[in-house]
Design a protein around this motif. Structure first.
Motif, PDB file in Angstrom:
ATOM      1  N   ALA A  52       0.832  -1.207   0.000  1.00 38.60           N
ATOM      2  CA  ALA A  52       0.000   0.000   0.000  1.00 38.60           C
ATOM      3  C   ALA A  52       0.867   1.258   0.000  1.00 38.60           C
ATOM      4  O   ALA A  52       0.563   2.232  -0.711  1.00 38.60           O
ATOM      5  N   HIS A  55       2.002   2.903  -3.154  1.00 40.64           N
ATOM      6  CA  HIS A  55       1.030   3.770  -3.843  1.00 40.64           C
ATOM      7  C   HIS A  55       0.810   5.081  -3.081  1.00 40.64           C
ATOM      8  O   HIS A  55      -0.081   5.855  -3.442  1.00 40.64           O
ATOM      9  N   ILE A  57      -0.291   5.199   0.011  1.00 45.09           N
ATOM     10  CA  ILE A  57      -1.500   5.003   0.812  1.00 45.09           C
ATOM     11  C   ILE A  57      -1.144   4.275   2.105  1.00 45.09           C
ATOM     12  O   ILE A  57      -0.432   3.272   2.085  1.00 45.09           O
ATOM     13  N   ARG A 314      -8.702  -1.023  -5.716  1.00 43.13           N
ATOM     14  CA  ARG A 314      -8.291  -0.411  -6.975  1.00 43.13           C
ATOM     15  C   ARG A 314      -8.888   0.983  -7.145  1.00 43.13           C
ATOM     16  O   ARG A 314      -8.243   1.886  -7.696  1.00 43.13           O
ATOM     17  N   CYS A 316      -9.496   3.078  -4.746  1.00 41.73           N
ATOM     18  CA  CYS A 316      -8.673   3.926  -3.884  1.00 41.73           C
ATOM     19  C   CYS A 316      -7.365   4.279  -4.583  1.00 41.73           C
ATOM     20  O   CYS A 316      -6.968   5.447  -4.650  1.00 41.73           O
ATOM     21  N   VAL A 317      -6.704   3.272  -5.143  1.00 43.69           N
ATOM     22  CA  VAL A 317      -5.415   3.491  -5.806  1.00 43.69           C
ATOM     23  C   VAL A 317      -5.559   4.374  -7.042  1.00 43.69           C
ATOM     24  O   VAL A 317      -4.819   5.352  -7.229  1.00 43.69           O
ATOM     25  N   GLU A 318      -6.502   4.052  -7.898  1.00 40.94           N
ATOM     26  CA  GLU A 318      -6.619   4.722  -9.195  1.00 40.94           C
ATOM     27  C   GLU A 318      -7.213   6.131  -9.109  1.00 40.94           C
ATOM     28  O   GLU A 318      -7.036   6.942 -10.013  1.00 40.94           O
ATOM     29  N   LYS A 320      -6.248   8.455  -7.137  1.00 44.01           N
ATOM     30  CA  LYS A 320      -5.172   9.400  -6.821  1.00 44.01           C
ATOM     31  C   LYS A 320      -5.615  10.448  -5.801  1.00 44.01           C
ATOM     32  O   LYS A 320      -4.926  11.448  -5.583  1.00 44.01           O
ATOM     33  N   TRP A 367      -3.172  -4.452  -4.512  1.00 45.08           N
ATOM     34  CA  TRP A 367      -2.070  -3.551  -4.174  1.00 45.08           C
ATOM     35  C   TRP A 367      -0.845  -3.811  -5.058  1.00 45.08           C
ATOM     36  O   TRP A 367      -0.039  -2.908  -5.300  1.00 45.08           O
TER      37      TRP A 367
END
Length: 370
Positions: A52, A55, A57, A314, A316-318, A320, A367
């Motif tokens: 995590a 990224h 996060i 995903r 959350c990650v994408e 930004k 992740w």
């Protein structure tokens, strides 16, 4: 007078009682040993928290003081997560048993665990209008609006002040917009008893910031992961409040996902990004999956839980715009779904014996992706 003769027919059932009790006791003991002697699983490297972090996060988990003697629980928490969330021990009913007395025992235990393992802390919630978690002296005190605001001010100042410099984030106000709309029949006790406006929200953030200017302050709610009446109300409030100078640092999205009607990745991303454009990043604060309304085999439910888990990570990650992801527990033995009285719990990454479930590997894969 001689002794009466015993009927052999009556002896048979009695003769079976003691062996049956012994057998039942042995079986119960064996089950308890099997259930409570869970061991820490051998998990793949690198740990989830490192994946995590790649990224940008932070990855956290809800922690419980009554699990701190459970070795697999503490091993997984410390090795896989970068921060802990303190929740139940920080509710008013636990923290403030009387107007003049505070009980910090439960929070302090978790604080000590976090400090020992060099883990930051997020605490829920300074203000939450759920009556069952408010003390009787407060609910039944017949206080005026002004007195209640003084009580609230005192509570925030004392609690935040005690942990100044030790808590990374506070969810300052929880569920104000779902409750003001009576979603699921809920009510916002604080809002209804302090004038029915959002001014108590402004005050709570200002008081929390005064008590610890360096802590991040979040506005938290559920059903706000996509664009709808709840998230629109939160968006409008934050936009106006920040213009007034209210120190709001992030939007908390609980993410208690109903597996029977999960949100799409695109819808979650779009919503996270519009809050990000306001200058408030997203914090996923209480992620779990509820499969109670889903019909199908256990295999199917595991697959569905895994799919939803992957999708939300995903998003959350994408997006930004998402900076923190907190699971509302580690294993299904402490699931909120069970606490609410439901039977079928597929909420978390580990089963009740701390064995990784299919969702663990889906979570990890999410992740691992760029």
């Amino acid at each position: 007078m001689g002794l009466a003769q015993k009927d052999p027919k009556n002896l048979k059932p009695r003769a079976l009682i003691i062996p049956s009790i012994i057998l039942f006791t042995a079986a119960a003991a064996a089950f308890c040993y099997w259930y409570f002697s869970a061991i820490t699983p051998n998990l793949p490297q690198p740990p989830l928290k490192d994946l995590a972090t790649s990224h940008g996060i932070k990855l956290g988990s809800h922690a419980l003081s009554n699990r701190l003697k459970d070795r697999p629980y503490t091993d997984i928490t410390a090795s896989q997560y970068s921060f802990i969330t303190i929740d139940g021990e920080a509710q008013w009913i636990s923290l403030r048993p009387s107007p003049a007395r505070y009980n910090y025992t439960g929070v302090d235990k978790l604080m000590a665990f976090a400090q020992k393992n060099h883990m930051p802390i997020q605490i829920h919630h300074l203000v939450w209008g759920e009556e069952k978690f408010l003390p009787a002296w407060l609910k039944n005190g017949r206080y005026s609006q002004g007195q209640l605001l003084n009580i609230l001010h005192d509570g925030i100042t004392n609690v935040v002040g005690r942990y100044k410099g030790k808590v990374a984030e506070w969810t300052v106000v929880n569920e104000a917009f779902t409750r003001s709309r009576h979603i699921y029949g809920l009510h916002d006790w604080w809002g209804e008893h302090t004038g029915g406006s959002t001014s108590y929200i402004d005050d709570s953030f200002i008081w929390a910031h005064q008590a610890d200017p360096n802590a991040k302050l979040l506005l938290n709610d559920f059903d706000d992961e996509t664009e709808n009446s709840v998230s629109n109300a939160a968006y409008a409030y934050i936009k106006a409040a920040k213009a007034r100078g209210v120190p709001i640092d992030g939007i908390g999205m609980q993410m208690h996902i109903n597996a029977a009607n999960p949100p799409s990745k695109a819808a979650v991303i779009k919503n996270m990004q519009r809050f990000g454009a306001l200058g408030v990043p997203t914090y996923v604060t209480e992620f779990d999956v509820n499969v109670n309304l889903v019909k199908g085999s256990n295999t199917y439910k595991n697959q569905l839980e895994s799919q939803i888990t992957y999708t939300i990570v995903r998003a959350c990650v994408e997006s930004k715009s998402c900076v923190s992801f907190d699971e509302f527990g580690i294993s299904d033995r402490e699931s909120l779904i069970k606490w609410l009285g439901h039977i079928d719990s597929h909420s978390f990454l580990f089963d009740s014996r701390y064995r990784p479930k299919p969702s663990f590997y889906a979570f990890r894969e999410a992740w691992l992706q760029p």
